[in-house]
Design an enzyme around this catalytic site. Structure first.
Site, PDB file in Angstrom:
ATOM      1  N   ARG A  94      45.290  42.552  41.097  1.00 56.51           N
ATOM      2  CA  ARG A  94      44.090  42.160  41.832  1.00 56.51           C
ATOM      3  C   ARG A  94      43.356  43.437  42.243  1.00 56.51           C
ATOM      4  NH1 ARG A  94      44.261  37.584  40.118  1.00 56.51           N
ATOM      5  NH2 ARG A  94      44.612  35.705  41.333  1.00 56.51           N
ATOM      6  N   HIS A 108      38.028  40.531  33.954  1.00 55.31           N
ATOM      7  CA  HIS A 108      39.100  39.621  34.400  1.00 55.31           C
ATOM      8  C   HIS A 108      39.475  38.635  33.288  1.00 55.31           C
ATOM      9  CE1 HIS A 108      41.060  37.800  38.255  1.00 55.31           C
ATOM     10  NE2 HIS A 108      41.756  37.468  37.168  1.00 55.31           N
TER      11      HIS A 108
HETATM   12  C1  GLV Z   1      44.327  34.939  37.365  1.00 53.71           C
HETATM   13  O1  GLV Z   1      43.810  35.859  37.915  1.00 53.71           O
HETATM   14  C2  GLV Z   1      45.309  34.082  37.960  1.00 53.71           C
HETATM   15  O2  GLV Z   1      45.581  34.216  39.162  1.00 53.71           O
HETATM   16  O3  GLV Z   1      45.844  33.237  37.244  1.00 53.71           O
END
Ligand code: GLV
Length: 318
Positions: free
Chosen positions: A233, A281
């Protein structure tokens, strides 16, 4: 005898159409589990669970009897840190082996891209220049994997299969260690795993204990000219320490897939930094059919009076 007992849930997301993306049928199609969009809910008191991705600050407010919030991803940080979610509510995650495979594929790609310098090879091609590059046996590269959950295990398995020397920082030494992989546990596991590593891969969950864990202390343990693969993250990364580690040459560069603010703002300096490989992401995503199945299973477990098997430990944060 006909069963009449049902359980009702609501889909809550600030930025995703959970219904179409995950094929979650709403308006009570399943015999036991009834799912609704917020605007379809006629009796908010009857809503006992929510299926969530980044719910708005006031998203939970209409539902006084909510007992469970389920993330459609692996991470639950946005739910645990949500000011509107009652702290007695159970929090569940999706556990998806295919998502873990995607994570491993992303990591292997970044590691190989960097170590074999495929960027330079492409430039050579563009110049029609036959310019082989030197290479080293994979075992000469030490990779620290931070985290040994569903994602971390999958990443470690892939890197070990490619022949790299892998050291894993984990909470407890696993009962089923992978052959040839080193494991370090305990309070300073992350620092010990990073000692002299050429590459560090972050797959930790975000908790109070892991926020800013990618900091000067950790970078200081790495080998000179090392590389970071950041797929946890954004809040794991201490950005000032990170820039300093790049400027000093401790880090040669990084593959960054997650950011404190997503989408990464247009004026963020990361965008134009040639030392960085930025992706939006996409290291992995959960599989719609598995999300659907695990949402229904968790709701049925709640209906049956048991703690859902995908519930996380709130105190630990994952
Ligand atoms: C992606 O970031 C997840 O938490 O699955």
């Amino acid at each position: 005898m006909q069963r009449t007992e049902t359980i009702s849930g609501v889909l809550l997301s600030s930025n995703m159409d959970l219904k179409s993306f995950y094929g979650l049928e709403t308006s009570g199609r399943d015999a036991d589990v009834r799912l609704f969009e917020p605007e379809e809910v006629s009796d908010p008191d009857a809503i006992r669970f929510a299926v969530c991705w980044l719910p708005d600050t006031d998203a939970f407010a209409p539902y006084p009897n909510l007992q469970m919030a389920m993330s459609i991803g692996a991470g639950v940080d946005a739910l645990l840190g949500h000011p509107g979610l009652d702290e007695t509510a159970m929090v569940c995650r999706v556990r998806d082996p295919h998502q873990a495979e995607l994570m491993a594929g992303y990591t292997a790609h970044e590691v190989l891209h960097v170590l074999r310098d495929f960027a330079a090879l492409k430039e050579s091609q563009d110049r029609q220049d036959w310019a082989p590059l030197p290479m080293a046996p994979p075992r000469d590269t030490t990779i620290a994997v931070l985290g040994n959950g569903t994602m971390g295990k999958s990443v470690t398995r892939a890197l070990a299969a490619l022949g790299f020397t892998v050291r894993v920082a984990c909470r407890t030494i696993p009962d089923d260690p992978l052959a040839g992989v080193g494991y370090v546990a305990g309070a300073d596991a992350v620092l010990r795993a990073a000692e002299g590593a050429n590459i560090v891969v972050n797959v930790l969950p975000l908790t109070q204990a892991t926020e800013n864990i990618l900091n000067a202390r950790l970078f200081g343990r790495l080998a000179e000219g090392s590389w970071l693969v950041q797929i946890g993250r954004g809040e794991h990364l201490h950005e000032m320490d990170f820039m300093a580690a790049l400027d000093s040459g401790r880090l040669a560069g990084a593959s960054l897939d997650v950011f404190r603010q997503e989408p990464l703002p247009a004026d963020h300096p990361f965008w134009n930094d040639k030392r960085l490989r930025i992706t939006p992401h996409i290291a992995s995503d959960s599989t719609p059919s598995i999300v659907r199945e695990q949402v229904l299973t968790s709701a049925k477990e709640l209906l049956g009076g048991s703690v859902p098997s995908l519930a996380i430990d709130r105190r630990r944060g994952y």
